[in-house]
Design an enzyme around this catalytic site. Structure first.
Site, PDB file in Angstrom:
ATOM      1  N   HIS A 155      47.549  41.922 -56.255  1.00  0.00           N
ATOM      2  CA  HIS A 155      47.734  43.151 -57.030  1.00  0.00           C
ATOM      3  C   HIS A 155      46.416  43.874 -57.210  1.00  0.00           C
ATOM      4  O   HIS A 155      45.344  43.375 -56.889  1.00  0.00           O
ATOM      5  CB  HIS A 155      48.412  42.873 -58.384  1.00  0.00           C
ATOM      6  CG  HIS A 155      47.545  42.216 -59.415  1.00  0.00           C
ATOM      7  ND1 HIS A 155      47.912  42.108 -60.736  1.00  0.00           N
ATOM      8  CD2 HIS A 155      46.319  41.638 -59.323  1.00  0.00           C
ATOM      9  CE1 HIS A 155      46.950  41.498 -61.416  1.00  0.00           C
ATOM     10  NE2 HIS A 155      45.999  41.196 -60.583  1.00  0.00           N
ATOM     11  N   CYS A 158      39.727  43.244 -61.463  1.00  0.00           N
ATOM     12  CA  CYS A 158      41.144  43.443 -61.142  1.00  0.00           C
ATOM     13  C   CYS A 158      41.417  44.841 -60.605  1.00  0.00           C
ATOM     14  O   CYS A 158      42.532  45.137 -60.170  1.00  0.00           O
ATOM     15  CB  CYS A 158      42.023  43.146 -62.358  1.00  0.00           C
ATOM     16  SG  CYS A 158      42.360  41.381 -62.533  1.00  0.00           S
ATOM     17  N   HIS A 201      43.522  41.740 -54.831  1.00  0.00           N
ATOM     18  CA  HIS A 201      43.113  40.336 -54.949  1.00  0.00           C
ATOM     19  C   HIS A 201      44.353  39.553 -55.349  1.00  0.00           C
ATOM     20  O   HIS A 201      45.340  40.131 -55.799  1.00  0.00           O
ATOM     21  CB  HIS A 201      42.001  40.170 -55.999  1.00  0.00           C
ATOM     22  CG  HIS A 201      42.458  40.525 -57.368  1.00  0.00           C
ATOM     23  ND1 HIS A 201      42.517  41.821 -57.822  1.00  0.00           N
ATOM     24  CD2 HIS A 201      42.945  39.757 -58.371  1.00  0.00           C
ATOM     25  CE1 HIS A 201      43.005  41.838 -59.044  1.00  0.00           C
ATOM     26  NE2 HIS A 201      43.285  40.602 -59.414  1.00  0.00           N
ATOM     27  N   HIS A 239      46.617  36.139 -57.058  1.00  0.00           N
ATOM     28  CA  HIS A 239      46.736  35.137 -58.120  1.00  0.00           C
ATOM     29  C   HIS A 239      47.794  34.114 -57.717  1.00  0.00           C
ATOM     30  O   HIS A 239      48.749  34.435 -57.011  1.00  0.00           O
ATOM     31  CB  HIS A 239      47.176  35.773 -59.433  1.00  0.00           C
ATOM     32  CG  HIS A 239      46.134  36.620 -60.075  1.00  0.00           C
ATOM     33  ND1 HIS A 239      45.075  36.106 -60.781  1.00  0.00           N
ATOM     34  CD2 HIS A 239      45.993  37.972 -60.117  1.00  0.00           C
ATOM     35  CE1 HIS A 239      44.328  37.091 -61.242  1.00  0.00           C
ATOM     36  NE2 HIS A 239      44.855  38.246 -60.845  1.00  0.00           N
ATOM     37  N   ASP A 287      56.937  36.452 -53.973  1.00  0.00           N
ATOM     38  CA  ASP A 287      56.043  35.473 -53.349  1.00  0.00           C
ATOM     39  C   ASP A 287      55.449  36.035 -52.061  1.00  0.00           C
ATOM     40  O   ASP A 287      56.176  36.573 -51.219  1.00  0.00           O
ATOM     41  CB  ASP A 287      56.803  34.173 -53.071  1.00  0.00           C
ATOM     42  CG  ASP A 287      55.878  33.047 -52.639  1.00  0.00           C
ATOM     43  OD1 ASP A 287      54.724  32.994 -53.130  1.00  0.00           O
ATOM     44  OD2 ASP A 287      56.290  32.221 -51.809  1.00  0.00           O
ATOM     45  N   HIS A 288      54.130  35.910 -51.930  1.00  0.00           N
ATOM     46  CA  HIS A 288      53.397  36.412 -50.773  1.00  0.00           C
ATOM     47  C   HIS A 288      53.566  37.915 -50.571  1.00  0.00           C
ATOM     48  O   HIS A 288      53.573  38.400 -49.429  1.00  0.00           O
ATOM     49  CB  HIS A 288      53.762  35.628 -49.503  1.00  0.00           C
ATOM     50  CG  HIS A 288      53.150  34.262 -49.476  1.00  0.00           C
ATOM     51  ND1 HIS A 288      53.591  33.240 -50.273  1.00  0.00           N
ATOM     52  CD2 HIS A 288      52.110  33.765 -48.772  1.00  0.00           C
ATOM     53  CE1 HIS A 288      52.855  32.165 -50.060  1.00  0.00           C
ATOM     54  NE2 HIS A 288      51.942  32.463 -49.154  1.00  0.00           N
ATOM     55  N   GLU A 320      48.896  33.733 -65.304  1.00  0.00           N
ATOM     56  CA  GLU A 320      48.170  34.402 -64.229  1.00  0.00           C
ATOM     57  C   GLU A 320      47.007  33.520 -63.767  1.00  0.00           C
ATOM     58  O   GLU A 320      46.639  33.508 -62.588  1.00  0.00           O
ATOM     59  CB  GLU A 320      47.648  35.764 -64.694  1.00  0.00           C
ATOM     60  CG  GLU A 320      47.135  36.616 -63.547  1.00  0.00           C
ATOM     61  CD  GLU A 320      46.882  38.039 -63.987  1.00  0.00           C
ATOM     62  OE1 GLU A 320      47.665  38.920 -63.612  1.00  0.00           O
ATOM     63  OE2 GLU A 320      45.901  38.264 -64.721  1.00  0.00           O
TER      64      GLU A 320
HETATM   65 NI    NI Z   1      44.226  40.192 -61.221  1.00  0.00          NI
END
Ligand code: NI
Length: 135
Positions: A15, A34, A40, A42, A80-81, A125
């Site tokens: 995100h 972020c 990037h 998580h 996911d992914h 997160e």
């Molecule tokens: Ni983040």
């Protein structure tokens, strides 16, 4: 007999947090790392809590096979992914903070559960940063 049943799940997603109405400087000041323009990732950990009265005939609150399948369809298949900003409709306009992701997941799951069941969702997160909805 009122009980809570839990099911954990996991997904990886990328995100970027930013507010398109703000300058780059303000986005950097508020969102820091972020706000990285190239995104990037998580490792999100999810805890789903279902609360209600045990069915006296089955002894179940909810069949965990069914809960597992609902979470798979409503969370893992969708996120996911994925790049949350680019690959999902939900976060095209909505900033994909842990708060918003937790709320969206709660909504996705809420629609799939029978109305007599209460639902709470906790989203990690990072191992130390997590959000719960409803509060
Ligand atoms: Ni983040």
């Amino acid at each position: 007999m009122r009980v809570a049943v839990f099911r954990k799940a996991h997904f990886n997603a990328a995100h970027r947090l930013y507010n398109p109405k703000w300058t780059d400087e303000k986005n950097n000041a508020v969102f820091g790392l972020c706000n990285n323009p190239n995104y990037h990732g998580h490792n999100y950990e999810l805890e789903v809590k279902v609360i209600g009265e045990v069915n006296p005939e089955t002894g179940y609150l909810i069949d965990l096979k069914i809960l597992k399948e609902i979470i798979y369809e409503e969370v893992e298949l969708k996120y996911d992914h994925k790049n949350l900003n680019l690959d999902t409709e939900e976060f095209k306009e909505l900033n994909p903070t842990a708060e918003h992701i937790c709320y969206v997941i709660w909504n996705n799951l809420r629609k799939r559960l029978e109305s007599h069941l209460d639902l709470q969702v906790r989203l990690y997160e990072t191992p130390r940063n997590f959000v719960e909805y409803p509060a």
